[in-house]
Design a protein around this motif. Structure first.
Motif, PDB file in Angstrom:
ATOM      1  N   ALA A   1       0.748  -1.277  -0.150  1.00  0.00           N
ATOM      2  CA  ALA A   1      -0.156   0.030   0.004  1.00  0.00           C
ATOM      3  C   ALA A   1       0.923   1.255  -0.028  1.00  0.00           C
ATOM      4  N   ARG A   2       1.946   1.071   0.384  1.00  0.00           N
ATOM      5  CA  ARG A   2       3.012   2.342   0.514  1.00  0.00           C
ATOM      6  C   ARG A   2       4.207   2.163  -0.356  1.00  0.00           C
ATOM      7  N   ASP A   3       5.214   1.455   0.001  1.00  0.00           N
ATOM      8  CA  ASP A   3       6.459   1.811  -0.908  1.00  0.00           C
ATOM      9  C   ASP A   3       7.208   0.381  -1.562  1.00  0.00           C
ATOM     10  N   ARG A   4       6.270  -0.485  -1.469  1.00  0.00           N
ATOM     11  CA  ARG A   4       6.649  -1.887  -2.487  1.00  0.00           C
ATOM     12  C   ARG A   4       6.674  -1.597  -3.860  1.00  0.00           C
ATOM     13  N   ALA A   5       7.496  -2.412  -4.613  1.00  0.00           N
ATOM     14  CA  ALA A   5       7.327  -2.304  -6.034  1.00  0.00           C
ATOM     15  C   ALA A   5       6.053  -2.893  -6.528  1.00  0.00           C
ATOM     16  N   THR A   6       4.954  -2.082  -6.170  1.00  0.00           N
ATOM     17  CA  THR A   6       3.550  -2.559  -6.461  1.00  0.00           C
ATOM     18  C   THR A   6       2.906  -1.473  -7.272  1.00  0.00           C
ATOM     19  N   VAL A   7       1.943  -2.090  -8.152  1.00  0.00           N
ATOM     20  CA  VAL A   7       0.987  -1.166  -8.711  1.00  0.00           C
ATOM     21  C   VAL A   7      -0.423  -1.683  -8.211  1.00  0.00           C
ATOM     22  N   ILE A   8      -1.112  -0.616  -7.845  1.00  0.00           N
ATOM     23  CA  ILE A   8      -2.526  -0.822  -7.461  1.00  0.00           C
ATOM     24  C   ILE A   8      -3.539  -0.086  -8.263  1.00  0.00           C
ATOM     25  N   VAL A   9      -4.125  -0.682  -9.084  1.00  0.00           N
ATOM     26  CA  VAL A   9      -5.218  -0.107  -9.852  1.00  0.00           C
ATOM     27  C   VAL A   9      -6.552   0.051  -9.248  1.00  0.00           C
ATOM     28  N   GLU A  10      -7.058   0.815  -9.165  1.00  0.00           N
ATOM     29  CA  GLU A  10      -8.581   0.976  -8.491  1.00  0.00           C
ATOM     30  C   GLU A  10      -9.374   1.722  -9.919  1.00  0.00           C
ATOM     31  N   ASP A  11     -10.401   0.859 -10.616  1.00  0.00           N
ATOM     32  CA  ASP A  11     -10.965   1.233 -11.580  1.00  0.00           C
ATOM     33  C   ASP A  11     -12.180   0.719 -11.593  1.00  0.00           C
ATOM     34  N   GLU A  12     -13.003   1.073 -12.657  1.00  0.00           N
ATOM     35  CA  GLU A  12     -14.271   0.245 -12.910  1.00  0.00           C
ATOM     36  C   GLU A  12     -14.474  -0.220 -14.393  1.00  0.00           C
ATOM     37  N   ILE A  13     -15.302  -1.118 -14.806  1.00  0.00           N
ATOM     38  CA  ILE A  13     -15.331  -1.627 -16.110  1.00  0.00           C
ATOM     39  C   ILE A  13     -16.873  -1.634 -16.304  1.00  0.00           C
ATOM     40  N   PRO A  14     -17.361  -1.601 -17.421  1.00  0.00           N
ATOM     41  CA  PRO A  14     -18.692  -1.771 -17.781  1.00  0.00           C
ATOM     42  C   PRO A  14     -18.948  -3.154 -18.272  1.00  0.00           C
ATOM     43  N   ASN A  15     -20.363  -3.341 -18.014  1.00  0.00           N
ATOM     44  CA  ASN A  15     -20.984  -4.732 -18.663  1.00  0.00           C
ATOM     45  C   ASN A  15     -20.765  -4.492 -20.083  1.00  0.00           C
TER      46      ASN A  15
ATOM     47  N   ARG B   1     -16.890  -1.968 -10.051  1.00  0.00           N
ATOM     48  CA  ARG B   1     -15.600  -1.336  -9.575  1.00  0.00           C
ATOM     49  C   ARG B   1     -14.668  -2.875  -9.399  1.00  0.00           C
ATOM     50  N   PHE B   2     -13.410  -2.503  -9.535  1.00  0.00           N
ATOM     51  CA  PHE B   2     -12.320  -3.714  -9.547  1.00  0.00           C
ATOM     52  C   PHE B   2     -11.075  -3.098  -8.968  1.00  0.00           C
ATOM     53  N   SER B   3     -10.263  -3.992  -8.207  1.00  0.00           N
ATOM     54  CA  SER B   3      -8.768  -3.380  -7.910  1.00  0.00           C
ATOM     55  C   SER B   3      -7.961  -4.492  -8.520  1.00  0.00           C
ATOM     56  N   LEU B   4      -6.907  -4.042  -9.070  1.00  0.00           N
ATOM     57  CA  LEU B   4      -5.752  -5.036  -9.492  1.00  0.00           C
ATOM     58  C   LEU B   4      -4.662  -4.621  -8.795  1.00  0.00           C
ATOM     59  N   ILE B   5      -3.895  -5.542  -8.225  1.00  0.00           N
ATOM     60  CA  ILE B   5      -2.696  -5.370  -7.620  1.00  0.00           C
ATOM     61  C   ILE B   5      -1.449  -6.113  -8.227  1.00  0.00           C
ATOM     62  N   VAL B   6      -0.471  -5.632  -8.645  1.00  0.00           N
ATOM     63  CA  VAL B   6       0.461  -6.482  -9.117  1.00  0.00           C
ATOM     64  C   VAL B   6       1.889  -6.090  -8.344  1.00  0.00           C
TER      65      VAL B   6
ATOM     66  N   TYR C   1     -13.028  -7.747  -6.563  1.00  0.00           N
ATOM     67  CA  TYR C   1     -14.123  -7.211  -7.048  1.00  0.00           C
ATOM     68  C   TYR C   1     -15.456  -7.518  -6.234  1.00  0.00           C
ATOM     69  N   PHE C   2     -16.376  -6.874  -6.216  1.00  0.00           N
ATOM     70  CA  PHE C   2     -17.595  -7.355  -5.611  1.00  0.00           C
ATOM     71  C   PHE C   2     -18.885  -7.257  -6.383  1.00  0.00           C
ATOM     72  N   PRO C   3     -19.211  -8.509  -7.205  1.00  0.00           N
ATOM     73  CA  PRO C   3     -20.222  -8.203  -8.120  1.00  0.00           C
ATOM     74  C   PRO C   3     -21.638  -8.395  -7.144  1.00  0.00           C
ATOM     75  N   GLU C   4     -22.687  -7.772  -8.008  1.00  0.00           N
ATOM     76  CA  GLU C   4     -24.140  -7.759  -7.373  1.00  0.00           C
ATOM     77  C   GLU C   4     -24.602  -9.275  -7.636  1.00  0.00           C
ATOM     78  N   PRO C   5     -24.958  -9.901  -6.441  1.00  0.00           N
ATOM     79  CA  PRO C   5     -25.336 -11.227  -6.418  1.00  0.00           C
ATOM     80  C   PRO C   5     -27.047 -11.381  -6.841  1.00  0.00           C
TER      81      PRO C   5
END
Length: 735
Positions: free
Chosen positions: A529-543, A708-713, A598-602
């Motif tokens: 979350a702070r200083d590792r060699a990490t990418v955090i993408v917070e985005d959204e995608i349409p149906n 919404r979704f989150s991608l962490i690398v 991600y949290f899909p609607e059930p």
């Protein structure tokens, strides 16, 4: 008695102050006429008497307290005026004359009385030392050492022994005077949904933001059963024994408590009221949000479960999926996997751990959108007391806890539990299992403060769930802007299997069912979350998106519009700009981790749960060009052949992932990793997130909804961070 290789100090137990034997050896060493002569390889070698023993000695002195006192635990500041449990090793033990032990015991007892301390203390006999566990201040301990001639070493008692002693003899007055300073106003909170909380407990009171009840007809938030208070102690403090000895602490996050039952199997928790559980859980979550209107981040902890055979979606698990979806905003719900049934403990112990695969997670832990928490254990020591000499802990260090349940295997079930955290161990003494051995469970807060029992113990998946919620709050404390799905993703992203788990479950399917993704590493998650060699993408995608596309048949009239609206599927592709100079680390082993959350609607029908939209991810392989990768995952980017069919021009692949796309893609948190040479990561790599259509597609008014979704690398390895950090960025690619 022993030697310290760091200080090169040797401790001798001298029978008297004259040291006649040592004096004689030194005199012989200093006598020029006393030499030893020997012949080796044809050469005559001479040496002084006792040279090997005497020559290395730099100084001979009376042992000081510093020579005998071990290092303090880094988590416990050594306040000289505060009482703590010390482990004192003295002359004695079962391989020495009994008189040595008796004399040491009498010396220690006599000095404790002189110091005004209770002569009651625990002891443990080793082969050449007898160990006494004494609760005293540092000043009193030094005075005790100065006044006796039997003490060889003195340490702070190990945390597991300290907690056992503290439970046996709780420091009532110190706990009543405990100073708990509240966290910052905007700090995150852990919401415990359980039997309530002891609102006046000194170890909790200063951090309680709100306490309420969702039990119909019962407004009091007070815990009369104790389980909620136990969970609250773990949800707030990482080490209850350490903070008790410190005497004060500053909370890093708030506590909220909502009572959802009085006691297991009673009232609203009875089986006949099962239909009320979804509504009570929903009311409890919304009550915690309404009573504290500050827009803070919250991690909800639910350790109330019910056995379910076979495992299948229920209204309760469906309710939790909906609550986690939270109308698209998301909520982080940490839910216990449930405990193995107690009447099977002995049977499970005899065939540990394989038989645990038959003990399945309990309702509502099967919910896809929650963070399902199972249990492992690092606790294997037993109290140094005769009562436990014949017992043995069932689980080895790093193995799954004997109490945990395991997830269902195969489609359509996601990997459950998601992670495992500390849940304690079980002692097997003869044919009887003992689940209350203090060193195999965890010290926490108790609800019986008025009865001078302010401390208690906790274990099983309830403890593990409280740990997980505290971990989530700790991540938010570092970066409060993170979304709930990101924090869930980071916890899973940081998890790894222990070497013991790898040995216990050789089959990947069995390991995933028993251990999930493994044990989370809070430091790893916070660094991400702070200083590792990490990418955090917070985005959204349409149906789907509505776009104007050419009509299949040209219109007959010139004035007619040439295009028509059409719903078009979109994927999102990100470029991870790994610098080219990473190729210089040809022989360096690195680890690549990728997690999608991600949290899909059930939607529930016929005992199945359908998602409004599902997602998958894929990554460009080490020997795959960007064009080949896009063709592999997107049929519309493949060229057409003579028959008008789209075909791939090459047969390329992604990295050889540990879990693989088929297994990881069944859940709403999908994590995988690869280990290999750094050179295979050279040059930028594309990562794609693409939609898998669900029930939104069947509702005209929902077809253009977004999720919404989150991608962490992360990429980790020696000397890898600097070149990556210099170029680390994410760029969207138009596809």
């Amino acid at each position: 008695m022993g030697a310290d290789p760091d200080t090169r100090t040797v401790l001798l137990d001298a029978p008297g102050p004259d040291l006649p034997q040592l004096r004689q050896k030194i005199e012989e060493f200093g006598d020029d006429t006393v030499v030893n002569t020997r012949i080796r390889d044809g050469k005559t070698l001479t040496s002084r008497a006792n040279e090997a023993a005497i020559a290395p000695i730099r100084e001979i002195a009376l042992a000081t307290i510093a020579d005998r006192r071990g290092a303090a635990s880094p988590d416990v500041p050594l306040d000289p005026s505060r009482a703590m449990w010390f482990e004192i090793g003295c002359r004695g033990g079962y391989r020495r004359p009994q008189l040595d032990t008796e004399r040491s015991r009498e010396q220690v007892r006599r000095q404790l009385v002189k110091l005004g301390l209770s002569p009651r203390f625990e002891e443990f006999s080793g082969p050449e030392q007898v160990y006494f566990f004494v609760r005293a201040t540092l000043e009193q301990t030094e005075a005790l050492i100065n006044a006796t001639d039997c003490v060889y070493e003195c340490f702070l008692a190990p945390p597991d022994v300290r907690d056992w002693l503290m439970l046996e003899e709780p420091p009532i007055q110190e706990i009543r005077a405990f100073d708990l300073r509240p966290p910052a106003e905007e700090a995150p909170s852990v919401v415990v949904l359980d039997t309530g909380i002891a609102t006046t407990h000194p170890l909790l009171r200063g951090a309680i933001r709100s306490a309420g009840s969702a039990v119909p007809g019962l407004d009091s938030p007070e815990d009369v059963y104790g389980h909620g208070t136990k969970m609250a102690g773990i949800a707030l403090h990482s080490d209850v024994g350490a903070v008790v000895e410190a005497g004060s602490a500053t909370a890093s996050h708030w506590l909220q408590s909502v009572r959802i039952l009085m006691a297991p199997g009673q009232g609203t928790a009875s089986e006949e009221n099962r239909h009320m559980w979804p509504r009570i859980t929903e009311d409890a979550i919304k009550l915690a949000e309404e009573v504290d209107s500050f827009p803070r981040r919250r991690a909800f902890a639910l350790a109330v479960t019910r056995p379910l055979e076979p495992v299948e979606p229920t209204l309760w698990s469906h309710a939790l999926d909906q609550l986690a979806y939270g109308e698209g905003r998301g909520r982080l719900l940490c839910v216990s996997a449930g405990n193995a049934r107690d009447h099977r403990w002995l049977e499970l112990a005899k065939d540990y751990p394989q038989l645990h695969l038959t003990e399945k997670i309990q309702d509502p832990a099967q919910a896809a959108n929650v963070l399902t928490v199972g249990a492992y254990t690092s606790k294997t020591s037993i109290p140094p007391a005769p009562d436990y000499e014949e017992g043995r802990p069932i689980a080895p260090k790093g193995g799954i806890s004997p109490y945990t349940t395991t997830g269902p295997q195969g489609s359509p079930w996601p990997i459950k539990p998601d992670v495992v955290l500390e849940g304690g161990n079980l002692l097997l003494a003869g044919k009887l299992p003992d689940n209350n051995v203090a060193t195999l469970v965890t010290l926490t807060t108790g609800h019986r403060l008025l009865f001078n029992r302010p401390l208690s113990t906790i274990a099983m998946t309830s403890e593990a769930t409280a740990h997980a919620a505290r971990m989530a709050a700790a991540i938010w404390a570092v970066e409060p802007s993170l979304r709930p799905e990101t924090v869930r993703g980071l916890i899973v992203h940081s998890a790894s299997w222990t070497s013991t788990m790898m040995q216990q479950f050789r089959s990947l399917d069995d390991r995933l069912a028993a251990c999930g993704y493994g044990v989370p590493d809070l430091a790893f998650a916070r660094d991400c979350a702070r200083d590792r060699a990490t990418v955090i993408v917070e985005d959204e995608i349409p149906n789907a998106l509505k776009e104007e596309v050419p009509k299949k048949k040209p219109p007959k009239r010139a004035s007619t519009k040439l295009t028509e609206p059409k719903l078009v599927r979109k994927m999102k592709v990100f470029r991870l700009p790994v610098p080219d100079d990473i190729a210089g680390h040809t022989g360096t082993d690195v680890e690549l981790r990728v997690t999608l959350s991600y949290f899909p609607e059930p939607n529930k029908f016929h005992r199945k749960v359908y998602h409004g939209l599902d997602l998958k991810w894929d990554m460009q392989g080490p020997q795959e060009s960007e064009g080949e990768f896009l063709q592999r995952i997107n049929e519309l980017m493949r060229p057409m052949d003579d028959e008008g069919k789209r075909r791939k021009t090459s047969d390329t692949k992604s990295f050889p992932w540990k879990i693989g796309p088929q297994k990881r893609s069944r859940g709403t948190v999908q994590s995988d990793r690869w280990e290999g040479r750094a050179v295979y990561l050279a040059e930028p790599k594309l990562i794609a997130v693409y939609p898998v259509l669900g029930w939104w597609e069947q509702r005209k008014q929902l077809r253009e909804c977004s999720m919404r979704f989150s991608l962490i690398v992360s990429i980790t390895g020696p000397n890898i961070y600097s070149p990556i950090a210099a170029a680390l960025a994410v760029q969207a690619v138009e596809v």
